[in-house]
Design a protein around this motif. Structure first.
Motif, PDB file in Angstrom:
ATOM      1  N   PRO A   1      -2.514  21.067 -17.468  1.00  0.00           N
ATOM      2  CA  PRO A   1      -2.583  19.613 -17.598  1.00  0.00           C
ATOM      3  C   PRO A   1      -3.822  19.244 -18.399  1.00  0.00           C
ATOM      4  CG  PRO A   1      -3.280  20.286 -15.416  1.00  0.00           C
ATOM      5  CD  PRO A   1      -2.782  21.516 -16.113  1.00  0.00           C
ATOM      6  N   ALA A   2      -3.692  18.240 -19.222  1.00  0.00           N
ATOM      7  CA  ALA A   2      -4.819  17.836 -20.073  1.00  0.00           C
ATOM      8  C   ALA A   2      -5.037  16.340 -19.938  1.00  0.00           C
ATOM      9  CB  ALA A   2      -4.533  18.193 -21.531  1.00  0.00           C
ATOM     10  N   GLY A   3      -6.236  15.933 -20.196  1.00  0.00           N
ATOM     11  CA  GLY A   3      -6.570  14.517 -20.237  1.00  0.00           C
ATOM     12  C   GLY A   3      -6.325  13.799 -18.928  1.00  0.00           C
ATOM     13  N   PHE A   4      -5.528  12.740 -18.994  1.00  0.00           N
ATOM     14  CA  PHE A   4      -5.261  11.891 -17.837  1.00  0.00           C
ATOM     15  C   PHE A   4      -4.561  12.660 -16.727  1.00  0.00           C
ATOM     16  CE2 PHE A   4      -2.574   8.756 -15.583  1.00  0.00           C
ATOM     17  CZ  PHE A   4      -3.585   7.994 -15.020  1.00  0.00           C
ATOM     18  N   GLY A   5      -3.668  13.570 -17.080  1.00  0.00           N
ATOM     19  CA  GLY A   5      -2.960  14.355 -16.067  1.00  0.00           C
ATOM     20  C   GLY A   5      -3.896  15.235 -15.264  1.00  0.00           C
ATOM     21  N   ARG A   6      -4.864  15.839 -15.931  1.00  0.00           N
ATOM     22  CA  ARG A   6      -5.844  16.686 -15.232  1.00  0.00           C
ATOM     23  C   ARG A   6      -6.715  15.831 -14.311  1.00  0.00           C
ATOM     24  NH1 ARG A   6      -7.475  21.756 -15.557  1.00  0.00           N
ATOM     25  NH2 ARG A   6      -9.612  22.298 -15.060  1.00  0.00           N
ATOM     26  N   VAL A   7      -7.153  14.676 -14.794  1.00  0.00           N
ATOM     27  CA  VAL A   7      -7.951  13.773 -13.968  1.00  0.00           C
ATOM     28  C   VAL A   7      -7.142  13.301 -12.764  1.00  0.00           C
ATOM     29  CG1 VAL A   7      -9.078  11.514 -13.935  1.00  0.00           C
ATOM     30  CG2 VAL A   7      -9.429  13.053 -15.862  1.00  0.00           C
ATOM     31  N   LEU A   8      -5.864  13.031 -12.976  1.00  0.00           N
ATOM     32  CA  LEU A   8      -4.987  12.591 -11.894  1.00  0.00           C
ATOM     33  C   LEU A   8      -4.846  13.668 -10.823  1.00  0.00           C
ATOM     34  CD1 LEU A   8      -3.372   9.995 -11.403  1.00  0.00           C
ATOM     35  CD2 LEU A   8      -1.388  11.165 -12.323  1.00  0.00           C
ATOM     36  N   LEU A   9      -4.664  14.922 -11.242  1.00  0.00           N
ATOM     37  CA  LEU A   9      -4.545  16.005 -10.266  1.00  0.00           C
ATOM     38  C   LEU A   9      -5.867  16.256  -9.539  1.00  0.00           C
ATOM     39  CD1 LEU A   9      -2.251  18.579 -12.087  1.00  0.00           C
ATOM     40  CD2 LEU A   9      -1.693  17.125 -10.145  1.00  0.00           C
ATOM     41  N   ILE A  10      -6.989  16.133 -10.235  1.00  0.00           N
ATOM     42  CA  ILE A  10      -8.286  16.291  -9.575  1.00  0.00           C
ATOM     43  C   ILE A  10      -8.493  15.173  -8.557  1.00  0.00           C
ATOM     44  CG2 ILE A  10     -10.787  16.194  -9.949  1.00  0.00           C
ATOM     45  CD1 ILE A  10     -10.266  17.663 -12.629  1.00  0.00           C
ATOM     46  N   SER A  11      -8.117  13.955  -8.920  1.00  0.00           N
ATOM     47  CA  SER A  11      -8.259  12.848  -7.965  1.00  0.00           C
ATOM     48  C   SER A  11      -7.336  13.044  -6.760  1.00  0.00           C
ATOM     49  CB  SER A  11      -7.978  11.509  -8.646  1.00  0.00           C
ATOM     50  OG  SER A  11      -6.606  11.353  -8.926  1.00  0.00           O
ATOM     51  N   ALA A  12      -6.145  13.613  -6.975  1.00  0.00           N
ATOM     52  CA  ALA A  12      -5.243  13.891  -5.853  1.00  0.00           C
ATOM     53  C   ALA A  12      -5.840  14.957  -4.935  1.00  0.00           C
ATOM     54  CB  ALA A  12      -3.881  14.342  -6.365  1.00  0.00           C
ATOM     55  N   ALA A  13      -6.528  15.931  -5.508  1.00  0.00           N
ATOM     56  CA  ALA A  13      -7.188  16.945  -4.690  1.00  0.00           C
ATOM     57  C   ALA A  13      -8.293  16.309  -3.845  1.00  0.00           C
ATOM     58  CB  ALA A  13      -7.758  18.054  -5.577  1.00  0.00           C
TER      59      ALA A  13
ATOM     60  N   GLY B   1       0.821  -1.218   0.000  1.00  0.00           N
ATOM     61  CA  GLY B   1       0.000   0.000   0.000  1.00  0.00           C
ATOM     62  C   GLY B   1       0.847   1.256   0.000  1.00  0.00           C
ATOM     63  N   GLY B   2       1.939   1.242   0.755  1.00  0.00           N
ATOM     64  CA  GLY B   2       2.839   2.398   0.780  1.00  0.00           C
ATOM     65  C   GLY B   2       3.502   2.639  -0.566  1.00  0.00           C
ATOM     66  N   ILE B   3       3.916   1.568  -1.214  1.00  0.00           N
ATOM     67  CA  ILE B   3       4.529   1.708  -2.534  1.00  0.00           C
ATOM     68  C   ILE B   3       3.503   2.200  -3.552  1.00  0.00           C
ATOM     69  CG2 ILE B   3       5.555   0.410  -4.439  1.00  0.00           C
ATOM     70  CD1 ILE B   3       6.991  -1.294  -2.308  1.00  0.00           C
ATOM     71  N   ALA B   4       2.281   1.655  -3.474  1.00  0.00           N
ATOM     72  CA  ALA B   4       1.241   2.063  -4.428  1.00  0.00           C
ATOM     73  C   ALA B   4       0.889   3.543  -4.259  1.00  0.00           C
ATOM     74  CB  ALA B   4      -0.003   1.196  -4.248  1.00  0.00           C
ATOM     75  N   PHE B   5       0.665   3.980  -3.023  1.00  0.00           N
ATOM     76  CA  PHE B   5       0.349   5.390  -2.808  1.00  0.00           C
ATOM     77  C   PHE B   5       1.545   6.289  -3.109  1.00  0.00           C
ATOM     78  CE2 PHE B   5      -3.619   4.437  -0.551  1.00  0.00           C
ATOM     79  CZ  PHE B   5      -4.401   5.465  -1.050  1.00  0.00           C
ATOM     80  N   GLY B   6       2.744   5.805  -2.820  1.00  0.00           N
ATOM     81  CA  GLY B   6       3.938   6.580  -3.157  1.00  0.00           C
ATOM     82  C   GLY B   6       4.063   6.780  -4.658  1.00  0.00           C
ATOM     83  N   LEU B   7       3.812   5.731  -5.425  1.00  0.00           N
ATOM     84  CA  LEU B   7       3.856   5.860  -6.885  1.00  0.00           C
ATOM     85  C   LEU B   7       2.744   6.764  -7.402  1.00  0.00           C
ATOM     86  CD1 LEU B   7       4.745   2.205  -7.947  1.00  0.00           C
ATOM     87  CD2 LEU B   7       6.211   4.237  -8.037  1.00  0.00           C
ATOM     88  N   TYR B   8       1.568   6.705  -6.786  1.00  0.00           N
ATOM     89  CA  TYR B   8       0.444   7.563  -7.172  1.00  0.00           C
ATOM     90  C   TYR B   8       0.808   9.033  -6.971  1.00  0.00           C
ATOM     91  CZ  TYR B   8      -4.059   9.919  -6.594  1.00  0.00           C
ATOM     92  OH  TYR B   8      -5.102  10.798  -6.663  1.00  0.00           O
ATOM     93  N   PHE B   9       1.338   9.365  -5.785  1.00  0.00           N
ATOM     94  CA  PHE B   9       1.707  10.758  -5.530  1.00  0.00           C
ATOM     95  C   PHE B   9       2.906  11.183  -6.375  1.00  0.00           C
ATOM     96  CE2 PHE B   9      -0.474  10.265  -1.255  1.00  0.00           C
ATOM     97  CZ  PHE B   9      -1.569  11.012  -1.640  1.00  0.00           C
ATOM     98  N   ALA B  10       3.814  10.254  -6.660  1.00  0.00           N
ATOM     99  CA  ALA B  10       4.946  10.581  -7.535  1.00  0.00           C
ATOM    100  C   ALA B  10       4.458  10.861  -8.956  1.00  0.00           C
ATOM    101  CB  ALA B  10       5.968   9.445  -7.532  1.00  0.00           C
ATOM    102  N   LEU B  11       3.465  10.119  -9.423  1.00  0.00           N
ATOM    103  CA  LEU B  11       2.899  10.371 -10.742  1.00  0.00           C
ATOM    104  C   LEU B  11       2.199  11.729 -10.780  1.00  0.00           C
ATOM    105  CD1 LEU B  11       2.564   9.135 -13.545  1.00  0.00           C
ATOM    106  CD2 LEU B  11       0.465   8.055 -12.743  1.00  0.00           C
ATOM    107  N   CYS B  12       1.504  12.065  -9.694  1.00  0.00           N
ATOM    108  CA  CYS B  12       0.884  13.402  -9.604  1.00  0.00           C
ATOM    109  C   CYS B  12       1.960  14.478  -9.607  1.00  0.00           C
ATOM    110  CB  CYS B  12       0.036  13.510  -8.338  1.00  0.00           C
ATOM    111  SG  CYS B  12      -1.415  12.466  -8.333  1.00  0.00           S
ATOM    112  N   GLY B  13       3.069  14.231  -8.915  1.00  0.00           N
ATOM    113  CA  GLY B  13       4.178  15.174  -8.917  1.00  0.00           C
ATOM    114  C   GLY B  13       4.799  15.310 -10.296  1.00  0.00           C
ATOM    115  N   LEU B  14       4.859  14.218 -11.035  1.00  0.00           N
ATOM    116  CA  LEU B  14       5.381  14.264 -12.400  1.00  0.00           C
ATOM    117  C   LEU B  14       4.488  15.115 -13.293  1.00  0.00           C
ATOM    118  CD1 LEU B  14       7.477  13.225 -14.465  1.00  0.00           C
ATOM    119  CD2 LEU B  14       5.927  11.311 -14.880  1.00  0.00           C
TER     120      LEU B  14
END
Length: 162
Positions: A82-94, A57-70
């Motif tokens: 951000p467009a498409g998947f990146g925008r959805v990713l940032l909205i989900s992080a919010a 779980g820690g690795i999965a959430f770490g990769l998720y937040f790292a992808l949002c950081g990317l």
């Protein structure tokens, strides 16, 4: 917010999200090691399984937040929204930070809640500063409130069905 604020917000969001990615992965890994070394079961659950699931779980959430950081880093480098998947990713992080903020208020305390709300605000600010396209530097607003050339404003043509 003007273009002067956009890039610094994106850079700060990227740094914070990368730091959070490392922090959440390290915290879950540490908790997995603690559970493994205690050698106790919780309601009959296998301690080794709890340890492994905490680490995964820690690795999965770490990769998720790292992808949002990317995504935030790419926004900062390109100075484009951000467009498409990146925008959805940032909205989900919010949304995740909003939910984590609600949980941390009761479980951890107000400093953790404040951190989650600040990261939530940073992500929302990143999304909102790129909400509208920037106007060209030489563009002047219309003087008479119409189309700018003195002609009256007309409505667009009605859509036609195929």
């Amino acid at each position: 917010m003007g273009p002067v604020v956009r890039r610094p917000v994106a850079w700060i969001a990227a740094v914070v999200l990368f730091g959070e990615a490392f922090g959440i992965a390290a915290l879950n890994w540490f908790l997995g090691v603690v559970v493994d070394r205690q050698d106790m079961s919780l309601a009959g659950l296998d301690p080794h399984m709890m340890s492994v699931s905490s680490k995964i779980g820690g690795i999965a959430f770490g990769l998720y937040f790292a992808l949002c950081g990317l995504v935030a880093l790419l926004v900062a480098l390109r100075d484009r929204p951000p467009a498409g998947f990146g925008r959805v990713l940032l909205i989900s992080a919010a949304v995740v930070h909003g939910l984590l903020g609600a949980f941390t208020w009761g479980l951890v305390g107000w400093p953790a809640f404040l951190f989650m709300v600040l990261v939530l605000g940073l992500i929302v600010l990143l999304l909102m500063t790129y909400d509208r396209p920037a106007e060209p530097a030489g563009a002047a607003p219309p003087q008479d409130g119409a189309g700018g050339d003195g002609s009256p404003v007309t409505s667009p043509p009605a859509p036609t069905t195929p």
